[in-house]
Write an enzyme that holds these catalytic residues in place. Structure first.
Site, PDB file in Angstrom:
ATOM      1  CB  CYS A  10      -7.521  -8.996   4.262  1.00 11.48           C
ATOM      2  SG  CYS A  10      -8.860  -8.134   4.482  1.00 11.48           S
ATOM      3  CG  ASN A  13     -13.108  -6.456   1.111  1.00 14.34           C
ATOM      4  OD1 ASN A  13     -14.252  -6.283   0.446  1.00 14.34           O
ATOM      5  ND2 ASN A  13     -12.025  -5.823   1.007  1.00 14.34           N
ATOM      6  CB  CYS A  15      -9.102  -4.481   8.804  1.00 13.96           C
ATOM      7  SG  CYS A  15     -10.253  -4.702  10.384  1.00 13.96           S
ATOM      8  NE  ARG A  16      -5.674  -8.302   7.672  1.00 11.47           N
ATOM      9  CZ  ARG A  16      -5.385  -9.632   7.743  1.00 11.47           C
ATOM     10  NH1 ARG A  16      -4.065 -10.086   7.821  1.00 11.47           N
ATOM     11  NH2 ARG A  16      -6.427 -10.261   7.683  1.00 11.47           N
ATOM     12  CB  SER A  17      -7.993  -6.012   1.544  1.00  7.80           C
ATOM     13  OG  SER A  17      -9.285  -6.479   2.041  1.00  7.80           O
ATOM     14  CG  ASP A 124      -6.932  -9.878  11.796  1.00  2.37           C
ATOM     15  OD1 ASP A 124      -7.507  -8.711  11.686  1.00  2.37           O
ATOM     16  OD2 ASP A 124      -7.796 -10.848  11.672  1.00  2.37           O
TER      17      ASP A 124
HETATM   18  P1  4NP Z   1      -9.420  -7.965   7.638  1.00  3.27           P
HETATM   19  O1  4NP Z   1      -9.561  -8.078   9.390  1.00  3.27           O
HETATM   20  O2  4NP Z   1      -9.262  -9.374   7.363  1.00  3.27           O
HETATM   21  O3  4NP Z   1      -7.986  -7.244   7.766  1.00  3.27           O
HETATM   22  O4  4NP Z   1     -10.347  -7.265   7.120  1.00  3.27           O
HETATM   23  C1  4NP Z   1     -10.687  -8.700   9.973  1.00  3.27           C
HETATM   24  C2  4NP Z   1     -12.049  -8.322  10.003  1.00  3.27           C
HETATM   25  C3  4NP Z   1     -13.080  -9.040  10.553  1.00  3.27           C
HETATM   26  C4  4NP Z   1     -12.649 -10.503  11.111  1.00  3.27           C
HETATM   27  C5  4NP Z   1     -11.293 -10.833  11.026  1.00  3.27           C
HETATM   28  C6  4NP Z   1     -10.338 -10.202  10.475  1.00  3.27           C
HETATM   29  N1  4NP Z   1     -13.623 -11.150  11.732  1.00  3.27           N
HETATM   30  O5  4NP Z   1     -13.299 -12.349  12.126  1.00  3.27           O
HETATM   31  O6  4NP Z   1     -14.995 -10.535  11.646  1.00  3.27           O
END
Ligand code: 4NP
Length: 152
Positions: A10, A13, A15-17, A124
């Site tokens: 993602c 790294n 939240c989703r992955s 997201d």
């Molecule tokens: P992820 O979510 O891609 O599912 O881990 C996010 C985590 C942090 C951010 C964006 C998306 N960020 O902008 O810090």
């Protein structure tokens, strides 16, 4: 059969992955599938998963607390057989880094396992509330079942 190596990717790294990694590892026999996750960004290198991902995983009996964020690298094309992107932005980012056609063929949008050809994103959940994480968990749970059907 040799072990299938699966990488979930993602943006952050956190939240989703990490959820996708935790769910697939929880469902899969360890001798059959190796799972890891990474982010296309460098925003959260070395960090534990978001507390909301930890919490939703825990609700379903999965402990992801020991995972740590890392950034996707070109060597991942060599180290993994299947590379699943959580959304089209990550997918394009990964493809842009692919050194050859063999590498490009390893990359897919994870929700295309569930809804073939629809090119849907795992939304997201970072800026949303807890319901977003429940939604993401359910999507990834179903997608991981399909991945297991495919590789086992
Ligand atoms: P992820 O979510 O891609 O599912 O881990 C996010 C985590 C942090 C951010 C964006 C998306 N960020 O902008 O810090």
């Amino acid at each position: 059969m040799t072990q299938v190596r699966v990488l979930m990717v993602c943006l952050g790294n956190i939240c989703r992955s990490p959820l996708a990694e935790g769910i697939l590892r929880h469902k899969a026999p360890a001798d059959k599938i190796e799972v890891d996750s990474a982010g296309t960004s460098n925003y959260h290198i070395g960090e534990a998963p978001d507390p909301r991902s930890v919490s939703i995983a825990r609700k379903y009996g999965i402990d992801i607390r020991s995972q740590r964020g890392r950034q996707f690298t070109v060597s991942d094309f060599h180290d993994f057989d299947l590379i699943y992107a959580m959304d089209k932005s990550n997918y394009q980012h990964i493809l842009n880094m692919a050194p050859d056609e063999t590498s490009r063929k390893k990359v897919a949008l994870i929700l295309n396992e569930l809804h073939p050809g629809q090119d849907m994103d795992v939304p997201d959940p970072y800026y949303g509330g807890d319901q977003g994480f429940e939604n993401v968990f359910n999507m990834l749970d179903q997608a991981c079942d399909r991945i297991l059907d495919k590789v086992l």
